[in-house]
Scaffold this motif. Structure first.
Motif, mmCIF file in Angstrom:
data_model
loop_
_atom_site.group_PDB
_atom_site.id
_atom_site.type_symbol
_atom_site.label_atom_id
_atom_site.label_comp_id
_atom_site.label_asym_id
_atom_site.label_seq_id
_atom_site.Cartn_x
_atom_site.Cartn_y
_atom_site.Cartn_z
ATOM 1 N N SER A 195 0.892 -1.154 -0.311
ATOM 2 C CA SER A 195 -0.051 -0.083 -0.036
ATOM 3 C C SER A 195 0.751 1.121 -0.012
ATOM 4 O O SER A 195 0.622 2.085 -0.668
ATOM 5 N N ASP A 196 2.204 1.341 0.654
ATOM 6 C CA ASP A 196 2.639 2.586 0.522
ATOM 7 C C ASP A 196 3.703 2.533 -0.271
ATOM 8 O O ASP A 196 4.509 3.545 -0.351
ATOM 9 N N ASP A 197 4.003 1.771 -1.339
ATOM 10 C CA ASP A 197 4.729 1.532 -2.373
ATOM 11 C C ASP A 197 4.498 2.850 -3.374
ATOM 12 O O ASP A 197 3.516 3.323 -3.425
ATOM 13 N N ILE A 198 5.454 3.068 -4.307
ATOM 14 C CA ILE A 198 5.125 4.110 -5.427
ATOM 15 C C ILE A 198 5.231 3.515 -6.730
ATOM 16 O O ILE A 198 6.173 2.624 -6.922
ATOM 17 N N LYS A 199 4.095 3.895 -7.453
ATOM 18 C CA LYS A 199 4.169 3.384 -8.868
ATOM 19 C C LYS A 199 5.152 4.011 -9.583
ATOM 20 O O LYS A 199 5.702 5.252 -9.333
ATOM 21 N N ILE A 200 5.604 3.345 -10.663
ATOM 22 C CA ILE A 200 6.803 3.603 -11.574
ATOM 23 C C ILE A 200 6.516 4.938 -12.195
ATOM 24 O O ILE A 200 7.046 5.671 -12.295
ATOM 25 N N THR A 201 5.260 4.903 -12.543
ATOM 26 C CA THR A 201 4.734 6.416 -13.222
ATOM 27 C C THR A 201 4.868 7.724 -12.250
ATOM 28 O O THR A 201 5.628 8.422 -12.728
ATOM 29 N N ASP A 202 4.630 7.333 -11.078
ATOM 30 C CA ASP A 202 4.634 8.517 -10.088
ATOM 31 C C ASP A 202 6.257 8.806 -10.182
ATOM 32 O O ASP A 202 6.631 9.945 -9.698
ATOM 33 N N MET A 203 7.130 7.728 -9.911
ATOM 34 C CA MET A 203 8.748 7.924 -9.788
ATOM 35 C C MET A 203 9.084 8.682 -10.923
ATOM 36 O O MET A 203 10.005 9.568 -10.753
ATOM 37 N N LEU A 204 8.637 8.298 -12.171
ATOM 38 C CA LEU A 204 9.056 8.880 -13.353
ATOM 39 C C LEU A 204 8.884 10.386 -13.381
ATOM 40 O O LEU A 204 9.492 11.230 -13.739
ATOM 41 N N TYR A 205 7.440 10.820 -12.909
ATOM 42 C CA TYR A 205 7.165 12.234 -12.645
ATOM 43 C C TYR A 205 8.241 12.833 -11.794
ATOM 44 O O TYR A 205 8.708 13.988 -11.965
#
Ligand code: ADP
Ligand code: ASP
Ligand code: MG
Length: 442
Positions: A45-55
């Motif tokens: 649940s508190d992981d970060i999506k790759i897309t959010d990391m890229l932004y």
């Protein structure tokens, strides 16, 4: 042989185990010939999506003072992809790609390019893993100069390209502008790519695999174990997804609707579940329920103007809406009284220019008063069965008032497909629950 286009969301591709499940699902049915993957999503649940990391990387790269944070952020992205490759036991070297992308993000590549690389890399890895061809979306998903999707050109180019591949992976979310830069759809846009591919492939079915066993009658984050919807029409679904049922992007309906291709929402973790069928018209399928679903969103503001004898002034509504149009603001609803008129808009859209809008309204309309109220939530009660069932509105209102929630606005679509309620944001969840409880056992 029929053709199925299958789209897998980020949660279905979050790690190597999920990639394996996806491979099994694809292998289980030879009709599943074209696959649209998203970027790896959250593993917990508190992981970060790759897309959010890229932004985030893109933002950090814009500022020399955050160089170190950029390095950490980008190496976390690399580690996730490399980890998936290693765990899958693949002999696949993407280090050249990763270096190229890093330099591009640090250089002149745009924000959309950065965000799109999650889908791109996910697609490359999946293609390698299951032995399908890889079609880069930038060659087949095309946008116009003004940034809108070019449906006709894409259809022509993509249809021709798919005909050259028995089986292929086409990454979701992005395409190309005429000037050669990468452009993405809005968030959740891999659903749209899947729909576009389904149309171009002449698919019999578009399967959209996610982390829930179909479209639920209400948001599972609000209602515990809500009932799954067996069948829903494109129109109902558009109302629900527009109003916040985020399981499918609201624009994903259009390409398949043109071709009459049904969408089946399925659960990657429970492939045995039938999921939800999204179909062209209700007569294709039986409907046992009055209400198909409930969805809602917070974050709306209401501009109200009061003016004595407003009703006798021809063109008043047009002039009021023109103020919003001139400021580039789309409106959601426009409830009116005899001497009052309100326009409901998304608070995030008007916030930076609210004073300007108030001034324009005063100047254009010279009303007795202009007021703005924030903190409104809109709830849509949607159902094709409502046309035939008498007393549905009364049941909705009494359920809401029994829950001691004050309704601030009511709007019924002329199609009688929906009833929209405006309530205080703090009453949002209570209101959804009250309506759900009233209709769930129909
Ligand atoms: P994906 O990563 O597969 O694209 P999304 O996160 O975009 O998945 O969409 C699935 C999520 O949508 C579910 O996990 C759920 O939290 C949310 N959701 C909101 N409303 C609904 C609804 N009415 N039915 C099912 N899921 C819903
Ligand atoms: N990865 C993109 C996003 O997070 C697109 C998608 O998942 O559909 O919005
Ligand atoms: Mg999604």
């Amino acid at each position: 042989m029929s053709i199925k286009v299958v789209k897998f969301g980020g949660s279905s591709l979050a790690d190597a185990d999920k990639f394996r499940r996806v491979a099994e699902i694809i292998a289980a049915d030879p009709d599943r010939r074209y696959v649209v993957p998203s970027a790896p999503g959250k593993r917990f649940s508190d992981d970060i999506k790759i897309t959010d990391m890229l932004y985030q990387c893109y933002n950090l790269a814009r500022d020399t003072s955050t160089k170190e944070e950029f390095e950490t952020c980008y190496s976390n992205i690399c580690a996730r992809f490399q980890g998936i490759i290693a765990d899958l036991g693949l002999d696949f070297d993407i280090s050249g790609e990763l270096t190229y992308i890093k330099n591009a993000i640090l250089g002149r590549a745009g924000r959309d390019f950065a965000a799109s690389r999650g889908e791109y890399l996910s697609g490359l890895i999946l293609a390698k893993f299951i032995g399908f061809d890889f079609i880069d979306a930038e060659n087949v998903i095309l946008f116009k100069d003004n940034g809108t999707f070019d449906a006709d050109k894409t259809h022509e180019v993509l249809t021709a390209e798919l005909a050259r591949h028995e089986r292929a992976i086409i990454p979701g979310f992005y395409g190309l502008m005429p000037n050669g830069t990468v452009k993405t759809f809005s968030r959740g846009g891999s659903d749209i790519t899947g729909s576009i591919v389904a149309r171009a492939a002449g698919a019999d079915l578009y399967e959209n695999w996610t982390d829930v066993s179909g479209f639920m009658m209400a948001d599972p984050r609000i209602i515990k174990d809500p009932r799954a919807i067996e069948t829903v029409t494109y129109r109902e679904l558009r109302e629900l997804s527009y109003m916040g049922a985020t399981v499918l992007h609201e624009d994903a309906i259009f390409p398949v609707r043109i071709a009459g291709i049904p969408i089946n929402i399925r659960n990657t973790m429970r492939p045995g579940d039938a999921g939800t069928m999204i179909v062209a018209s209700a007569s294709d399928y039986d409907n046992k329920h009055i209400i198909t679903g409930i969805a809602g969103r917070r974050g709306f503001s209401v501009f109200t103007v009061e003016d004595d004898l407003m009703n006798s002034q021809i063109g008043y509504g047009r002039r009021m809406l023109e103020v919003f149009e001139e400021n580039g603001i789309a409106f959601e609803h426009m409830p009116t009284g005899i001497d009052t008129m309100s326009v409901i808009v998304a608070t995030a859209d008007i916030d930076p220019i609210r004073e300007k809008i108030i001034a324009s309204l005063n100047r254009t309309l010279k009303p007795d008063s202009v007021t703005v109220d924030d903190g409104l939530a809109l709830i849509a009660v949607v159902g094709r069965g409502m046309v035939k069932a008498k007393g549905t509105a009364a049941r909705v209102f009494s359920a809401v008032s029994n829950a001691e929630v004050n309704i601030k606005m009511i709007d019924q679509g002329s199609s009688e497909l929906n009833i929209i309620l405006g309530v205080e944001e703090r009453d949002f969840e209570v209101c959804v629950k009250a309506i759900y409880d009233e209709f769930v056992n129909d």
